[in-house]
Write a protein that holds these residues in place. Structure first.
Motif, short mmCIF file in Angstrom:
data_model
loop_
_atom_site.label_atom_id
_atom_site.label_comp_id
_atom_site.label_asym_id
_atom_site.label_seq_id
_atom_site.Cartn_x
_atom_site.Cartn_y
_atom_site.Cartn_z
N ILE A 159 0.83 -1.20 0.00
CA ILE A 159 0.00 0.00 0.00
C ILE A 159 0.87 1.25 0.00
O ILE A 159 0.65 2.20 -0.79
CB ILE A 159 -0.95 0.00 1.21
N GLY A 160 1.87 1.28 0.87
CA GLY A 160 2.75 2.45 0.92
C GLY A 160 3.51 2.66 -0.37
O GLY A 160 3.65 3.80 -0.85
N ALA A 161 3.99 1.56 -0.96
CA ALA A 161 4.76 1.68 -2.19
C ALA A 161 3.87 2.14 -3.34
O ALA A 161 4.24 3.02 -4.13
CB ALA A 161 5.42 0.35 -2.54
N VAL A 162 2.67 1.57 -3.45
CA VAL A 162 1.77 1.93 -4.54
C VAL A 162 1.30 3.38 -4.39
O VAL A 162 1.26 4.14 -5.37
CB VAL A 162 0.57 0.96 -4.59
N VAL A 163 0.94 3.78 -3.17
CA VAL A 163 0.51 5.17 -2.95
C VAL A 163 1.63 6.15 -3.26
O VAL A 163 1.42 7.17 -3.92
CB VAL A 163 -0.01 5.35 -1.51
N GLY A 164 2.83 5.83 -2.81
CA GLY A 164 3.96 6.73 -3.10
C GLY A 164 4.25 6.82 -4.58
O GLY A 164 4.52 7.91 -5.11
N LEU A 165 4.16 5.68 -5.27
CA LEU A 165 4.42 5.69 -6.70
C LEU A 165 3.33 6.44 -7.46
O LEU A 165 3.61 7.26 -8.35
CB LEU A 165 4.53 4.25 -7.21
N LEU A 207 0.96 10.97 -10.53
CA LEU A 207 -0.09 11.97 -10.71
C LEU A 207 0.44 13.39 -10.51
O LEU A 207 0.04 14.31 -11.23
CB LEU A 207 -1.25 11.70 -9.73
N PHE A 208 1.30 13.56 -9.53
CA PHE A 208 1.92 14.86 -9.27
C PHE A 208 3.41 14.72 -9.57
O PHE A 208 4.21 14.46 -8.67
CB PHE A 208 1.68 15.29 -7.83
#
Length: 434
Positions: free
Chosen positions: A156-162, A167-168
């Motif tokens: 979850i952390g890796a996917v959200v960070g990526l 996106l930004f």
């Protein structure tokens, strides 16, 4: 009334300067990275609370904090390495919990196995993360459940960070790298002009040695520019804002290589002048006319250094043409002055052949500077580096290269349509029959 108007203008100007300074903070790497890491970690925690059964899934924001890097390319590579590290540690912990359980010797074995596994899966700076994940899982009662939760939170952390960096998209740091290259060139120009000012006066050995030490310290500036350039190169990789990332990287890298060679030559030049000052302790280094020509020559070469740096860091074609014209003019003026200084040195050596080898060394070093800054030399080197980079990329990723070639063929199907070639063949056969 005038005082009030002046006060209002001062307040308006101060507010404008404050807003400008605040807007410029977006270009600061530290401020940008701090805000991005904070937002990404918070989002990862919220997503982990929604998807995970853990009451406080802190592994997700911790992963996002480590994953979100300054550039998109480093974020992607960091995500892969961290997920590999956690999965490897968890698998080792689950295996040990099933076979031997937790004791002092099993803890030692799991740490050793985790560190070795981290080296094998090439997680680089996350090698300790393999052992940490293994120990955290091994120390709980339900190892399998904890292992699964830790993997989920890490993902979850890796996917959200990526996704946050996709996106930004992080800013491109080409401008900062260009500023550092220009700063290095201006530092070299100041040193070269200082050396030129000493050509017409008596130069103590201590002063010449100080110039030599200053030339040696240019290595630190080159290291700083190299770090800024590596960050800029990473910001160009996989960045959707950039269309010609390879060209930007090659232009900046070859420009820094040229300045690095010029810094080495400048250090050798100051070494030559120091040796000459040791031989002429009680007199001027050169005759007034020769010294004036050398001072003018070094000043022109110094200006050419800055013009070269501006040419390398300019991103618009119109400004690049102006910078190239300015560099060409500086080099032409320096070449003419070099011929005049060489003739004056030759006449002086014929009359007084003292330390003639040092005079020849100075001219050789100046010739090397002019050759490195030459526009034709740079164009040839750019072509060579572009061909080399393209060839290395093609060899490193043959499937990706083949896919890109297939896309180009798909976009231009008319080149492969046989019916467009048949009329030519028919005409040729008709002429053969006749």
């Amino acid at each position: 009334m005038r005082l009030r108007a002046a006060d209002s203008d001062d307040k308006g100007g101060s507010v404008h300067r404050a807003l400008t300074a605040l807007w410029d903070l977006r270009k600061d790497v530290t401020v940008t990275q701090t805000l991005r890491s904070t937002v990404a970690s918070t989002l990862a925690y919220l997503v982990a609370i929604w998807l995970s059964d853990e009451p406080a899934p802190l592994t997700a924001p911790l992963t996002a904090l480590l994953v979100v890097q300054v550039t998109l390319y480093s974020t992607l590579t960091t995500s892969v390495r961290r997920v590999n590290a956690v999965v490897a540690g968890v698998l080792i912990a689950v295996a040990f919990s099933i076979l031997v359980g937790l004791s002092w010797w099993s803890l030692a074995l799991i740490i050793l196995a985790s560190l070795l596994a981290g080296r094998l899966v090439r997680v680089d700076e996350f090698v300790p993360e393999v052992a940490i994940s293994a120990m955290l899982v091994l120390g709980v009662t339900h190892a399998a459940d904890t292992a699964w939760d830790r993997i989920i939170e890490t993902l979850i952390g890796a996917v959200v960070g990526l996704l946050f960096n996709v996106l930004f998209v992080p800013p491109v740091y080409v401008g900062a790298a260009g500023d550092s290259i220009e700063g290095l060139a201006r530092q070299m120009r100041r040193l070269m002009r200082d050396v030129g000012d000493e050509m017409t006066t008596h130069t103590p050995v201590e002063l010449a040695a100080a110039r030599l030490s200053e030339a040696r310290r240019l290595d630190h500036g080159i290291a700083d520019v190299d770090a800024a350039l590596r960050q800029a190169e990473d910001s160009l990789r996989l960045n959707p804002r950039v269309k010609e990332g390879l060209l930007h990287r090659v232009v900046l890298r070859t420009g820094l290589d040229t300045l690095e060679i010029c810094a080495v030559v400048l250090r050798v030049l100051t070494r030559t002048i120091t040796d000459l000052a040791k031989e002429r302790r009680d007199e001027d280094l050169f005759e007034p006319q020769v010294g004036a020509a050398l001072e003018e020559l070094l000043g022109q070469v110094a200006d050419a250094l800055v013009s070269f740096a501006v040419l390398v860091t300019t991103q618009t074609s119109q400004a690049a043409e102006a910078a190239e014209d300015r560099l060409t003019g500086d080099l032409a003026a320096a070449s003419a002055t070099r011929e005049r200084a060489a003739n004056l040195l030759l006449e002086g050596v014929q009359q007084h052949p003292r330390q003639w080898q040092l005079h020849g060394a100075m001219l050789s070093e100046i010739d090397r500077l002019l050759d490195e800054l030459d526009t034709d030399h740079r164009s040839q080197r750019l072509l060579e580096e572009l061909d080399k980079s393209t060839r290395e990329q093609r060899e490193r990723h043959p499937q990706l290269t083949a896919f890109a070639a297939w896309l180009r063929e798909v976009k231009r199907p008319e080149l492969k349509r046989p019916e467009l070639r048949r009329p030519k063949l028919r005409r040729r056969r008709g002429r053969d029959k006749s």
